[in-house]
Design an enzyme around this catalytic site. Sequence first.
Site, PDB file in Angstrom:
ATOM      1  N   CYS A  86       0.833  -1.209   0.000  1.00  0.00           N
ATOM      2  CA  CYS A  86       0.000   0.000   0.000  1.00  0.00           C
ATOM      3  C   CYS A  86       0.866   1.257   0.000  1.00  0.00           C
ATOM      4  CB  CYS A  86      -0.921   0.015   1.216  1.00  0.00           C
ATOM      5  SG  CYS A  86      -1.912   1.515   1.336  1.00  0.00           S
ATOM      6  N   ARG A  89      -0.247   4.877   2.837  1.00  0.00           N
ATOM      7  CA  ARG A  89      -0.277   4.593   4.269  1.00  0.00           C
ATOM      8  C   ARG A  89      -0.074   5.781   5.196  1.00  0.00           C
ATOM      9  NH1 ARG A  89       4.058   0.022   4.657  1.00  0.00           N
ATOM     10  NH2 ARG A  89       4.380   0.248   2.411  1.00  0.00           N
ATOM     11  N   TRP A 252      -9.550   5.519   0.013  1.00  0.00           N
ATOM     12  CA  TRP A 252     -10.089   6.133  -1.205  1.00  0.00           C
ATOM     13  C   TRP A 252      -9.169   5.733  -2.343  1.00  0.00           C
ATOM     14  CZ3 TRP A 252      -8.329   9.164   2.935  1.00  0.00           C
ATOM     15  CH2 TRP A 252      -7.087   9.773   2.759  1.00  0.00           C
ATOM     16  N   GLU A 257      -5.206   3.357 -10.173  1.00  0.00           N
ATOM     17  CA  GLU A 257      -5.868   2.055  -9.980  1.00  0.00           C
ATOM     18  C   GLU A 257      -7.023   1.902 -10.962  1.00  0.00           C
ATOM     19  OE1 GLU A 257      -6.521   2.768  -5.504  1.00  0.00           O
ATOM     20  OE2 GLU A 257      -6.027   0.637  -5.637  1.00  0.00           O
TER      21      GLU A 257
HETATM   22  N1  ARG Z   1      -6.686  -1.740  -6.797  1.00  0.00           N
HETATM   23  C1  ARG Z   1      -7.978  -2.049  -6.259  1.00  0.00           C
HETATM   24  C2  ARG Z   1      -9.064  -1.564  -7.213  1.00  0.00           C
HETATM   25  O1  ARG Z   1      -8.769  -0.960  -8.177  1.00  0.00           O
HETATM   26  C3  ARG Z   1      -8.195  -1.416  -4.896  1.00  0.00           C
HETATM   27  C4  ARG Z   1      -7.145  -1.698  -3.857  1.00  0.00           C
HETATM   28  C5  ARG Z   1      -7.230  -0.775  -2.660  1.00  0.00           C
HETATM   29  N2  ARG Z   1      -7.022   0.597  -3.061  1.00  0.00           N
HETATM   30  C6  ARG Z   1      -7.157   1.656  -2.260  1.00  0.00           C
HETATM   31  N3  ARG Z   1      -6.982   2.840  -2.789  1.00  0.00           N
HETATM   32  N4  ARG Z   1      -7.444   1.527  -0.993  1.00  0.00           N
HETATM   33  O2  ARG Z   1     -10.229  -1.736  -6.971  1.00  0.00           O
END
Ligand code: ARG
Length: 386
Positions: A86, A89, A252, A257
């Site tokens: 992560c 953090r 969030w 991602e």
């Molecule tokens: N990578 C994952 C997704 O696209 C989420 C993982 C957690 N990500 C976060 N920003 N807490 O759904």
Amino acid sequence: MTACPYAHAQAAQTPAVQPPDGAAQDRHGKAAKAQAEAHAFLRQFYAETGRTGLEARLRQWTLDPTLTHEELTFGARVAWRGSARCVGRLPWASLRVRDRRHVTAPDEVFSELVAHLREAWNGGRIRPTMTVFGPGVRIVNDQLIRYAGYTQPDGSLVGDPQNAALTAYLRRVGWAGGPGTRFDVLPLCVTVNGHPHLFEWPADAVQEVNITHPDCPAVGELGLRWHALPVISNMTLDVAGQKFHAAPFSGWYLETEIAARNLADQGRYDQLPAVARALGLDTTRRRSLWMDRALVELNVATLHSFDAAGVRISDHHGVTAQFAEFARQEAQAGRVVRGEWSWLIPPVSPATTPVWAATFDPQEVPPRFRRQRRAWLDDRADSGAS
Ligand code: ARG
């Protein structure tokens, strides 16, 4: 943990006359290990929070090994702090922990999950949140909010290919299926002592953002969207040697991602060719770098859309700068910074960020999160049911 004197004392008491059978030895070993882990955790909690009364707490634990709310919350926060994959953090100490260890009835689990979504959403000012449930509860979905992936008769797929096995599983346990769009929100399956229970989210619990581009309307016309909350629900929280298998947590999103993986990967929504065409790029020549340009613009569009909707989202420059600050704070506190480099660097322009040139220790230590296996979602189970 091996330094825990109590564990050694316990081990020394094992009668040497009658060697215990394998199973008993196993049980004994597990109990000693759990004891040692509990003591190590309580020591850490008392040391880090500057509390007094550790010895009394260790004695009390032997009579009733139940974490207090404060201990559980600390354990969850420290598990986040040590999550090697992560990059977000820095705010680890702000994690809100909803202690619902007394909740095990399926309907109550679901209404607590709806409450989790609403509290975490907080009108767009998303707050990192975790809900911890009692024993016997499992959440089948790997995230609370997931889009269906429907395998078509001709073998093609509508929706999110990553969720094809989950979608097939939910059909097997009784889901009639959704309208069949690319972004159908899946129902949630909770199992209690192995029995599945299906739930549909109330519409207002699931917040989504339509993706538009600040200066290219054609990108908006692609009809792309994503949900606002990533809520991981397939990890076990391991604190004080105790395992909480249903402990969904959410932060969030980081824009990459969504824009550089979920919507862009060829094995996911595979939208770069469509975005490139919307941008009017020359997709016939690899060296126009249409793919890279489309990738950057999809990231621009995602940040723009979340910002315009008032929904909290990180960008990869900001979050990596924050990660550098996190690493500095951890070093100052005398702690090892845990990190898996390949997960921490962003998939867009990694060398422009401070994480690029850094190295970390990838080994996670308790309290920590562990990924769960989803035996019923493997490929064979999936094809067997179709
Ligand atoms: N990578 C994952 C997704 O696209 C989420 C993982 C957690 N990500 C976060 N920003 N807490 O759904």
